[in-house]
Write a protein that holds these residues in place. Structure first.
Motif, mmCIF file in Angstrom:
data_model
loop_
_atom_site.group_PDB
_atom_site.id
_atom_site.type_symbol
_atom_site.label_atom_id
_atom_site.label_comp_id
_atom_site.label_asym_id
_atom_site.label_seq_id
_atom_site.Cartn_x
_atom_site.Cartn_y
_atom_site.Cartn_z
ATOM 1 N N HIS A 249 -3.592 0.583 -3.966
ATOM 2 C CA HIS A 249 -2.624 -0.221 -4.140
ATOM 3 C C HIS A 249 -1.246 -0.476 -3.023
ATOM 4 O O HIS A 249 -0.854 -0.984 -2.150
ATOM 5 C CB HIS A 249 -2.769 -1.251 -5.102
ATOM 6 N N THR A 250 -1.457 0.469 -3.389
ATOM 7 C CA THR A 250 0.212 1.589 -2.993
ATOM 8 C C THR A 250 -0.223 1.539 -1.287
ATOM 9 O O THR A 250 1.595 1.023 -0.999
ATOM 10 C CB THR A 250 0.663 2.469 -3.300
ATOM 11 N N ASP A 253 -0.093 -1.223 0.744
ATOM 12 C CA ASP A 253 1.028 -2.006 0.953
ATOM 13 C C ASP A 253 1.821 -1.281 1.677
ATOM 14 O O ASP A 253 3.272 -1.861 2.438
ATOM 15 C CB ASP A 253 1.759 -2.377 -0.769
#
Length: 400
Positions: A249-250, A253
């Motif tokens: 997820h990071t 992003d």
């Protein structure tokens, strides 16, 4: 006790991968801050990198003292009797040596081939199913669970049972105190039964080694044996299972960093270290008690007072890291404290590193264009847990 006017801590209860901005303010203006956690007595909170390392690594701060006190903590349950986290050296060293050989760099590198085979099999299944696929259920959980079950000697078919028990032990609000106690008792009984099986039929897995250390060498008590088995089982999969979707997820992003990693796969080991620094797995920390007066930034901790060290804050300290709020997969600054520091530095850090490295290489090479599925129901976060992460993450990728 001189800890007056404590502030509620954690400062902001959130299930998101969020670092409280107040940490930066405290590092600048109040590096020794009085706080009150959900359970236990007031404590001092330290937020600067050097202070955190001192509290975690200096023998003037004790974990064993916490057993006799109303220890500040986020969770109702204080852990099983004989837990390795209850001890200071040399008792802690005695327990750690029993299992340390299973987690050496050499042993972990031997496990890499097996971990890669598991990862490839899981991705094969995802590809065969086709997108969207749940990265948590399909990859993030089964990879570390399978590795730790095989290493420890726990039947993989029991994973559904011990996952519930693990969730309960790490619960802050998701489970009631009665449910937590019941799950702790059930997990202890389950581990005791596995230990009894090893005594009847010895094996050369880690649990067998631990039983031999208890029965033949008298190096640990029965309570310590059960607690060690539980600790290895829970800690050996939980944090890695959470960090896999957290890392993905990071990276999604931060598309510039993701693109660089795809272009330079040799950056993977460094990327794992930077993501461990950057991603806040949990904020609270485990309390230590000062055995004598100790001067830290912002004041003196008196003998008998508890201190909570924020690893999350230390990993964002501007005195140590350039632009700490930025994810930089080429960063080569100070060692992060994502795995802790000092005697209680994470025993399975090398295993976690290896599994996370295998994960990033495998997902980025075998699932080109990896992305969130964008279905509107693609994400579900863990709630009421001391470990941040996702319970569901639907992903898609470009077909090849």
């Amino acid at each position: 006790m001189t800890i007056g006017n404590p502030r509620p801590y954690p400062f902001k209860v959130t299930d998101e991968l969020y670092v409280e901005p107040r940490f930066e303010e405290l590092r600048e203006s109040e590096p020794l801050c009085p706080v009150r956690l959900p359970h236990g007595e007031p404590a001092w909170l330290v937020t600067r990198y050097e202070d955190v390392k001192t509290v975690l690594g200096d023998s003037r701060f004790s974990r064993a003292r916490a057993v006799r006190e109303d220890e500040p903590r986020t969770r109702y349950h204080r852990g099983l009797p004989g837990n390795i986290l209850e001890f200071d050296p040399p008792e802690h060293t005695r327990l750690r040596r029993v299992v340390a050989k299973a987690f050496t760099v050499r042993r972990v590198q031997e496990l890499r081939v097996r971990a890669q085979a598991i990862a490839d099999g899981l991705v094969d299944a995802m590809i065969a199913q086709g997108p969207p696929a749940d990265l948590v259920a399909g990859f993030a959980l089964p990879l570390p669970v399978t590795v730790i079950c095989e290493l420890l000697g726990v039947p993989l078919e029991d994973r559904t049972r011990f996952r519930v028990w693990s969730d309960a032990l790490l619960s802050t609000t998701r489970f009631t105190p009665q449910e937590v106690e019941r799950c702790a008792d059930e997990l202890s009984a389950y581990m005791a039964a596995l230990i009894a099986e090893r005594r009847k039929e010895p094996k050369d897995d880690l649990l067998g080694v631990m039983v031999a250390a208890r029965d033949e060498e008298d190096r640990l008590t029965e309570d310590e044996l059960v607690a060690m088995g539980v600790s290895v089982l829970v800690a050996g999969h939980e944090t890695t299972a959470s960090q896999i979707p957290n890392f993905v997820h990071t990276l999604l992003d931060h598309p510039d960093q993701l693109a660089r990693l795809r272009a330079e796969p040799d950056l993977v080991p460094r990327a794992v270290e930077e993501l461990m620094r950057f991603v806040p797995l949990g904020d609270a920390g485990i309390a230590r008690y000062a055995l004598e007066d100790v001067a830290l930034s912002g004041g003196v901790v008196r003998a008998g007072e508890p201190v909570v060290a924020s690893n999350v804050s230390a990993n964002r300290d501007r005195a140590v890291y350039t632009c700490p709020e930025a994810l930089d997969l080429t960063r080569q600054e100070a060692t992060h404290v994502g795995f802790g520091h000092g005697p209680h530095h994470c025993l399975g850090a090398q295993l976690a590193r290896m599994e996370l490295q295998v994960t990033l290489r495998t997902l980025l090479t075998r699932l080109p264009g990896l992305r969130l599925a964008g279905t509107g129901d693609d994400l579900a976060r863990k709630t009421g847990s001391g470990v941040k992460g996702f319970s569901k993450m639907l992903v898609a990728w470009d077909e090849v």
